[in-house]
Design a protein around this motif. Structure first.
Motif, PDB file in Angstrom:
ATOM      1  N   ILE A  47      61.983-100.136   5.978  1.00  0.00           N
ATOM      2  CA  ILE A  47      61.461 -98.799   6.299  1.00  0.00           C
ATOM      3  C   ILE A  47      62.598 -97.896   6.760  1.00  0.00           C
ATOM      4  O   ILE A  47      63.490 -98.325   7.500  1.00  0.00           O
ATOM      5  CB  ILE A  47      60.383 -98.867   7.402  1.00  0.00           C
ATOM      6  CG1 ILE A  47      59.310 -99.901   7.053  1.00  0.00           C
ATOM      7  CG2 ILE A  47      59.736 -97.496   7.622  1.00  0.00           C
ATOM      8  CD1 ILE A  47      58.280-100.121   8.159  1.00  0.00           C
ATOM      9  N   SER A  48      62.556 -96.656   6.321  1.00  0.00           N
ATOM     10  CA  SER A  48      63.534 -95.661   6.786  1.00  0.00           C
ATOM     11  C   SER A  48      62.801 -94.357   7.078  1.00  0.00           C
ATOM     12  O   SER A  48      61.620 -94.206   6.753  1.00  0.00           O
ATOM     13  CB  SER A  48      64.620 -95.433   5.720  1.00  0.00           C
ATOM     14  OG  SER A  48      64.036 -94.943   4.526  1.00  0.00           O
ATOM     15  N   GLN A  49      63.509 -93.416   7.697  1.00  0.00           N
ATOM     16  CA  GLN A  49      62.920 -92.109   7.983  1.00  0.00           C
ATOM     17  C   GLN A  49      63.907 -91.004   7.655  1.00  0.00           C
ATOM     18  O   GLN A  49      65.118 -91.176   7.760  1.00  0.00           O
ATOM     19  CB  GLN A  49      62.511 -91.996   9.455  1.00  0.00           C
ATOM     20  CG  GLN A  49      61.276 -92.793   9.808  1.00  0.00           C
ATOM     21  CD  GLN A  49      60.770 -92.495  11.211  1.00  0.00           C
ATOM     22  OE1 GLN A  49      60.544 -91.338  11.571  1.00  0.00           O
ATOM     23  NE2 GLN A  49      60.579 -93.534  11.990  1.00  0.00           N
ATOM     24  N   ARG A  50      63.343 -89.880   7.266  1.00  0.00           N
ATOM     25  CA  ARG A  50      64.125 -88.677   6.992  1.00  0.00           C
ATOM     26  C   ARG A  50      63.424 -87.526   7.694  1.00  0.00           C
ATOM     27  O   ARG A  50      62.214 -87.345   7.536  1.00  0.00           O
ATOM     28  CB  ARG A  50      64.177 -88.445   5.484  1.00  0.00           C
ATOM     29  CG  ARG A  50      64.768 -87.121   5.037  1.00  0.00           C
ATOM     30  CD  ARG A  50      66.241 -87.220   4.843  1.00  0.00           C
ATOM     31  NE  ARG A  50      66.783 -86.047   4.161  1.00  0.00           N
ATOM     32  CZ  ARG A  50      67.971 -85.534   4.411  1.00  0.00           C
ATOM     33  NH1 ARG A  50      68.751 -86.083   5.325  1.00  0.00           N
ATOM     34  NH2 ARG A  50      68.413 -84.495   3.752  1.00  0.00           N
ATOM     35  N   ARG A  51      64.159 -86.744   8.472  1.00  0.00           N
ATOM     36  CA  ARG A  51      63.574 -85.623   9.208  1.00  0.00           C
ATOM     37  C   ARG A  51      64.261 -84.334   8.805  1.00  0.00           C
ATOM     38  O   ARG A  51      65.485 -84.250   8.793  1.00  0.00           O
ATOM     39  CB  ARG A  51      63.707 -85.860  10.720  1.00  0.00           C
ATOM     40  CG  ARG A  51      62.759 -86.966  11.179  1.00  0.00           C
ATOM     41  CD  ARG A  51      63.070 -87.518  12.555  1.00  0.00           C
ATOM     42  NE  ARG A  51      62.118 -88.597  12.831  1.00  0.00           N
ATOM     43  CZ  ARG A  51      61.100 -88.473  13.688  1.00  0.00           C
ATOM     44  NH1 ARG A  51      60.921 -87.369  14.378  1.00  0.00           N
ATOM     45  NH2 ARG A  51      60.261 -89.481  13.854  1.00  0.00           N
ATOM     46  N   LEU A  52      63.444 -83.360   8.448  1.00  0.00           N
ATOM     47  CA  LEU A  52      63.989 -82.112   7.922  1.00  0.00           C
ATOM     48  C   LEU A  52      62.990 -80.990   8.149  1.00  0.00           C
ATOM     49  O   LEU A  52      61.823 -81.104   7.773  1.00  0.00           O
ATOM     50  CB  LEU A  52      64.272 -82.271   6.417  1.00  0.00           C
ATOM     51  CG  LEU A  52      64.871 -81.103   5.678  1.00  0.00           C
ATOM     52  CD1 LEU A  52      66.368 -80.993   5.993  1.00  0.00           C
ATOM     53  CD2 LEU A  52      64.682 -81.288   4.168  1.00  0.00           C
ATOM     54  N   ARG A  53      63.436 -79.924   8.789  1.00  0.00           N
ATOM     55  CA  ARG A  53      62.626 -78.706   8.944  1.00  0.00           C
ATOM     56  C   ARG A  53      61.208 -78.980   9.432  1.00  0.00           C
ATOM     57  O   ARG A  53      60.221 -78.563   8.838  1.00  0.00           O
ATOM     58  CB  ARG A  53      62.592 -77.932   7.626  1.00  0.00           C
ATOM     59  CG  ARG A  53      63.974 -77.511   7.177  1.00  0.00           C
ATOM     60  CD  ARG A  53      63.903 -76.426   6.151  1.00  0.00           C
ATOM     61  NE  ARG A  53      65.229 -75.895   5.867  1.00  0.00           N
ATOM     62  CZ  ARG A  53      65.468 -74.775   5.192  1.00  0.00           C
ATOM     63  NH1 ARG A  53      64.451 -74.077   4.727  1.00  0.00           N
ATOM     64  NH2 ARG A  53      66.695 -74.363   4.970  1.00  0.00           N
ATOM     65  N   ARG A  54      61.106 -79.690  10.508  1.00  0.00           N
ATOM     66  CA  ARG A  54      59.834 -80.024  11.159  1.00  0.00           C
ATOM     67  C   ARG A  54      58.927 -80.883  10.275  1.00  0.00           C
ATOM     68  O   ARG A  54      57.717 -80.983  10.509  1.00  0.00           O
ATOM     69  CB  ARG A  54      59.083 -78.773  11.638  1.00  0.00           C
ATOM     70  CG  ARG A  54      59.860 -78.008  12.705  1.00  0.00           C
ATOM     71  CD  ARG A  54      58.990 -77.027  13.454  1.00  0.00           C
ATOM     72  NE  ARG A  54      57.889 -77.670  14.164  1.00  0.00           N
ATOM     73  CZ  ARG A  54      58.010 -78.361  15.299  1.00  0.00           C
ATOM     74  NH1 ARG A  54      59.195 -78.503  15.864  1.00  0.00           N
ATOM     75  NH2 ARG A  54      56.958 -78.899  15.868  1.00  0.00           N
ATOM     76  N   GLY A  55      59.518 -81.521   9.275  1.00  0.00           N
ATOM     77  CA  GLY A  55      58.793 -82.487   8.469  1.00  0.00           C
ATOM     78  C   GLY A  55      59.409 -83.863   8.663  1.00  0.00           C
ATOM     79  O   GLY A  55      60.614 -83.990   8.894  1.00  0.00           O
ATOM     80  N   VAL A  56      58.575 -84.890   8.607  1.00  0.00           N
ATOM     81  CA  VAL A  56      59.041 -86.273   8.759  1.00  0.00           C
ATOM     82  C   VAL A  56      58.609 -87.061   7.528  1.00  0.00           C
ATOM     83  O   VAL A  56      57.426 -87.084   7.192  1.00  0.00           O
ATOM     84  CB  VAL A  56      58.437 -86.938  10.016  1.00  0.00           C
ATOM     85  CG1 VAL A  56      58.915 -88.384  10.143  1.00  0.00           C
ATOM     86  CG2 VAL A  56      58.792 -86.147  11.266  1.00  0.00           C
TER      87      VAL A  56
END
Length: 281
Positions: free
Chosen positions: A165-174
């Motif tokens: 599992i990984s995560q990407r966070r960008l412009r108030r989106g996850v």
């Protein structure tokens, strides 16, 4: 797992299924897609979105992988084995994608309090547990030493990793992303990455510690449950969970507003890859 109820349970889930069409496009599109969805879902103009994707034989590298002292030799090995390669725009290390690996992304909007990083991971773990609840297996979330792209949320059964599992966070989106090795040989995929690191690093001392891969600690779900599973089987389980967890579930595509955003993010990841690999062409 009550803590995950509010993340998996959404009023509306839009599903963008690219588990078939993804086989015919470069995997860079997927990273442009998730960035686009982070921007639109984070801005509140699109609902929570779940995306599925499968790609033809591709090794997705992390930034640290591109710093291997003999990277060219490692890349040549991937090419000889019939794999293309890209560098993703999020963290982590090399992973293998092919027709037996299903990738799932859950794209959510940050709340006022924000989404704690562990809550994102726990929501994906809860999703996978619910998808396979009818099998009598204990899915553990812990780092599997000797696996490729090791992390604290490696998913394993009996000490053998089948997902990361990984995560990407960008412009108030996850975007919470997972790759699920559904079928095929987990150890053969690990052997490919083991040789990639062996050729790319050799005996050199490096600032970054690359994983010492043991192919025996990786397997596919089909191997672990000893039953044949297809991408279609797992997709159905995925959709059934989302249907239970929402008032409305619908199949969608990028909206007219999202399309130009996608073109921008896709171009960005392509340019980045062109720059990284230009010296090897």
């Amino acid at each position: 797992m009550q803590v995950n109820q509010d993340l998996l349970s959404q009023k509306t889930w839009r599903v963008i299924d690219q588990s078939v069409v993804g086989l015919h496009v470069n995997a860079l599109q997927s990273f442009g897609m998730d960035d686009t969805l982070c921007a639109s879902v984070g801005a509140g103009v699109s609902p929570a979105t779940a995306r599925s994707w499968v790609h033809h034989k591709t090794v997705v590298l992390g930034i640290q992988d591109t710093k291997l002292p003999f990277l060219k030799d490692g890349l040549k090995h991937l090419e000889e084995k019939g794999y293309r390669y890209i560098v993703r725009n999020s963290g982590g290390l090399a992973v293998v994608l092919d027709e037996g690996v299903l990738n799932l992304s859950l794209i959510l909007a940050e709340t006022e309090k924000g989404i704690d990083i562990n809550r994102g991971y726990d929501a994906m773990l809860a999703l996978v547990e619910e998808m396979f609840a009818d099998y009598n297996v204990n899915i553990e979330a812990k780092e599997i030493v000797g696996s490729y792209c090791p992390g604290s949320y490696d998913l394993s059964i009996g000490g053998k990793k089948f997902a990361g599992i990984s995560q990407r966070r960008l412009r108030r989106g996850v975007a919470v992303q997972i790759y699920l090795c559904v079928n095929g040989s987990g150890s053969e995929r690990a052997e490919l990455i083991k040789t990639f690191y062996h050729l790319g690093k050799r005996k050199s001392e490096t600032k970054f510690e690359y994983p010492e891969i043991n192919p025996e600690v990786m397997a596919s779900l089909s191997e672990l449950i000893r039953q044949p599973l297809t991408i279609e089987d797992v997709m159905l389980r995925f959709l059934q969970v989302l249907k239970r967890r929402s008032e409305q579930l619908y199949a969608g595509t990028l909206t007219e507003e999202e399309l130009p955003i996608f073109q921008g993010y896709h171009q960005r990841v392509m340019d980045r890859n062109d720059k990284i690999f230009s010296e090897f062409s």
